[in-house]
Scaffold this active site. Sequence first.
Site, PDB file in Angstrom:
ATOM      1  N   ARG A  29      -6.008   5.748  -3.783  1.00 51.20           N
ATOM      2  CA  ARG A  29      -6.360   6.629  -4.919  1.00 51.20           C
ATOM      3  C   ARG A  29      -5.185   7.501  -5.379  1.00 51.20           C
ATOM      4  NH1 ARG A  29     -12.225   7.571  -5.779  1.00 51.20           N
ATOM      5  NH2 ARG A  29     -13.049   5.544  -5.263  1.00 51.20           N
ATOM      6  N   ARG A  33      -7.392  12.120  -9.886  1.00 50.78           N
ATOM      7  CA  ARG A  33      -7.674  13.462 -10.409  1.00 50.78           C
ATOM      8  C   ARG A  33      -6.874  14.607  -9.820  1.00 50.78           C
ATOM      9  NH1 ARG A  33     -13.722  12.347  -9.330  1.00 50.78           N
ATOM     10  NH2 ARG A  33     -12.572  11.180  -7.771  1.00 50.78           N
ATOM     11  N   ARG A  42      -7.339  11.575 -19.147  1.00 46.29           N
ATOM     12  CA  ARG A  42      -8.806  11.546 -19.112  1.00 46.29           C
ATOM     13  C   ARG A  42      -9.470  12.472 -20.132  1.00 46.29           C
ATOM     14  NH1 ARG A  42     -12.444  10.565 -18.077  1.00 46.29           N
ATOM     15  NH2 ARG A  42     -13.480  10.776 -16.071  1.00 46.29           N
ATOM     16  N   ASP A  78     -11.096  -0.207 -10.821  1.00 41.52           N
ATOM     17  CA  ASP A  78     -12.125   0.185  -9.856  1.00 41.52           C
ATOM     18  C   ASP A  78     -12.748  -1.081  -9.275  1.00 41.52           C
ATOM     19  OD1 ASP A  78     -13.651   2.857  -9.032  1.00 41.52           O
ATOM     20  OD2 ASP A  78     -15.080   1.197  -9.048  1.00 41.52           O
ATOM     21  N   TYR A 155     -23.500  -1.200  -3.913  1.00 39.55           N
ATOM     22  CA  TYR A 155     -23.623  -0.536  -5.234  1.00 39.55           C
ATOM     23  C   TYR A 155     -24.546  -1.332  -6.157  1.00 39.55           C
ATOM     24  CZ  TYR A 155     -20.030   2.732  -3.861  1.00 39.55           C
ATOM     25  OH  TYR A 155     -19.349   3.728  -3.202  1.00 39.55           O
TER      26      TYR A 155
HETATM   27  O1  CP3 Z   1      -6.311   3.685  -5.300  1.00 35.75           O
HETATM   28  C1  CP3 Z   1      -6.053   3.784  -6.521  1.00 35.75           C
HETATM   29  O2  CP3 Z   1      -5.401   4.721  -7.018  1.00 35.75           O
HETATM   30  C2  CP3 Z   1      -6.477   2.639  -7.430  1.00 35.75           C
HETATM   31  C3  CP3 Z   1      -7.656   2.820  -8.168  1.00 35.75           C
HETATM   32  C4  CP3 Z   1      -9.003   2.841  -7.465  1.00 35.75           C
HETATM   33  C5  CP3 Z   1     -10.097   3.619  -7.953  1.00 35.75           C
HETATM   34  N1  CP3 Z   1     -11.184   3.298  -7.206  1.00 35.75           N
HETATM   35  C6  CP3 Z   1     -10.039   4.539  -9.089  1.00 35.75           C
HETATM   36  C7  CP3 Z   1     -11.129   5.501  -9.318  1.00 35.75           C
HETATM   37  C8  CP3 Z   1      -9.462   2.102  -6.373  1.00 35.75           C
HETATM   38  C9  CP3 Z   1      -8.707   1.158  -5.449  1.00 35.75           C
HETATM   39  C10 CP3 Z   1     -10.853   2.412  -6.222  1.00 35.75           C
HETATM   40  C11 CP3 Z   1     -11.685   1.788  -5.181  1.00 35.75           C
HETATM   41  C12 CP3 Z   1     -13.111   2.152  -5.075  1.00 35.75           C
HETATM   42  N2  CP3 Z   1     -13.956   2.537  -6.074  1.00 35.75           N
HETATM   43  C13 CP3 Z   1     -13.853   2.073  -3.864  1.00 35.75           C
HETATM   44  C14 CP3 Z   1     -13.328   1.573  -2.530  1.00 35.75           C
HETATM   45  C15 CP3 Z   1     -12.473   2.542  -1.822  1.00 35.75           C
HETATM   46  C16 CP3 Z   1     -13.078   3.885  -1.560  1.00 35.75           C
HETATM   47  O3  CP3 Z   1     -12.583   4.853  -2.133  1.00 35.75           O
HETATM   48  O4  CP3 Z   1     -14.059   3.956  -0.797  1.00 35.75           O
HETATM   49  C17 CP3 Z   1     -15.160   2.466  -4.161  1.00 35.75           C
HETATM   50  C18 CP3 Z   1     -16.309   2.539  -3.182  1.00 35.75           C
HETATM   51  C19 CP3 Z   1     -15.218   2.745  -5.566  1.00 35.75           C
HETATM   52  C20 CP3 Z   1     -16.408   3.163  -6.362  1.00 35.75           C
HETATM   53  C21 CP3 Z   1     -16.200   4.445  -7.047  1.00 35.75           C
HETATM   54  N3  CP3 Z   1     -15.384   4.651  -8.142  1.00 35.75           N
HETATM   55  C22 CP3 Z   1     -16.815   5.679  -6.730  1.00 35.75           C
HETATM   56  C23 CP3 Z   1     -17.794   5.882  -5.586  1.00 35.75           C
HETATM   57  C24 CP3 Z   1     -16.353   6.608  -7.656  1.00 35.75           C
HETATM   58  C25 CP3 Z   1     -16.833   8.020  -7.807  1.00 35.75           C
HETATM   59  C26 CP3 Z   1     -16.389   8.883  -6.710  1.00 35.75           C
HETATM   60  C27 CP3 Z   1     -15.058   9.445  -7.029  1.00 35.75           C
HETATM   61  O5  CP3 Z   1     -14.144   9.330  -6.207  1.00 35.75           O
HETATM   62  O6  CP3 Z   1     -14.988  10.012  -8.108  1.00 35.75           O
HETATM   63  C28 CP3 Z   1     -15.417   5.960  -8.499  1.00 35.75           C
HETATM   64  C29 CP3 Z   1     -14.651   6.566  -9.606  1.00 35.75           C
HETATM   65  C30 CP3 Z   1     -13.155   6.418  -9.567  1.00 35.75           C
HETATM   66  N4  CP3 Z   1     -12.473   5.303  -9.180  1.00 35.75           N
HETATM   67  C31 CP3 Z   1     -12.221   7.397 -10.002  1.00 35.75           C
HETATM   68  C32 CP3 Z   1     -10.945   6.829  -9.847  1.00 35.75           C
HETATM   69  C33 CP3 Z   1      -9.612   7.440 -10.196  1.00 35.75           C
HETATM   70  C34 CP3 Z   1     -12.557   8.750 -10.573  1.00 35.75           C
HETATM   71  C35 CP3 Z   1     -12.827   8.574 -12.032  1.00 35.75           C
HETATM   72  C36 CP3 Z   1     -12.625   9.809 -12.855  1.00 35.75           C
HETATM   73  O7  CP3 Z   1     -13.578  10.604 -12.958  1.00 35.75           O
HETATM   74  O8  CP3 Z   1     -11.531   9.965 -13.427  1.00 35.75           O
END
Ligand code: CP3
Length: 345
Positions: A29, A33, A42, A78, A155
Amino acid sequence: MSNNTTSNRPYLQAIAGERLPHPPVWLMRQAGRYLPEYLKVREAHSFLDCCNDPELICEITMQPIRRFGFDAAILFSDILIPLVPMGADLSFDKGHGPRIANPVRTEAGVAWLKGVHPASDLHQVLDGIQLLRKTLPTDTALIGFAGAPFTLSTYLIEGEKPDPFVNVKKMMYREPDVFAALQEKLGVMVADYLIAQYQAGADAVQVFDTWAGISSESEFRRVTLPTLKTIFFKLRSVGVPSTYFVKDGNHLLNAVAELDCDVIGVDWKTSIRQARKAVGQARTIQGNLDPTTLFGDEASIRAEVRRVLDDAGSEGRHIFNLGHGILPSTPIESVETLLDEVRRG
Ligand code: CP3
């Protein structure tokens, strides 16, 4: 086929087992943010818009590379994005996380899910990768990724934050054949999608299995491992270096060791020493600083980074990372301290 020589990319060198002055480092990640430049993008674009626009994919992926010079860039996307062409009605609501309005809980629902053709259905991601390949510094590796079938199905079945997994377990135990069919369908998608990312220019790929750890070892072996084995078998056959990241997977290490992947990623509850013992000396271990330690002061961050480096030992085959994604309010200076400490060697 290999996209690039490993010679000048420390991330790939660590996977190949080369000795380096210090481990390569990137953070799960890392685009997100805690970065003011991400929050700026964003303000003008929704999360899904960002994931669907090759220019924005490239820009956001580059942000942490420009700021910190990590050894690897991870594609901005994602794990849930490829579920959209399968038929999922996906949205990301502010403060709530992902939501799937039409969760899949029946045999008919699983049968209804469409197959994915990455070149047409996910062309925006592949275009983003091609753009990144031209933009990234030559010594920076590009990592593509997908969710593991089990984590994706949590999910897809629950429709929102999966915990406490009631509908997942209902399907798994009342309709095991339907659950198995879902794993297989997702497994085909994941392998095809990762190979397409490699062919578009990613150097390596990572499979995220955030929720695998909710299963006992015997359940994991029965419902998850077979599909994962097929995925990594296919990845091996095209020659793309691969990582399996498992969260809360301490009790699964012996089973995970059976996967033919190059790197095992672990969270902070599994020691790197333990992971190496379970998966053998020929594999690279990735991890595993607790992301919450980045809220500590400078001295404590340095001490915790050092602890991880000591745990990994001096024999190489270590990629420094967090044990899970960096948290949104993490101070930028903490990341700078982490990098400085890792790069001291
Ligand atoms: O690692 C990176 O920088 C690459 C991008 C990436 C994102 N999500 C961006 C993201 C990667 C590799 C993921 C993986 C992901 N997404 C997983 C597996 C790894 C982990 O973290 O457990 C899972 C389960 C998700 C599903 C997901 N996406 C959730 C549960 C959420 C909401 C929770 C949160 O962290 O906000 C997201 C949103 C998400 N994915 C954001 C980002 C940058 C936040 C979006 C925003 O509001 O800008």
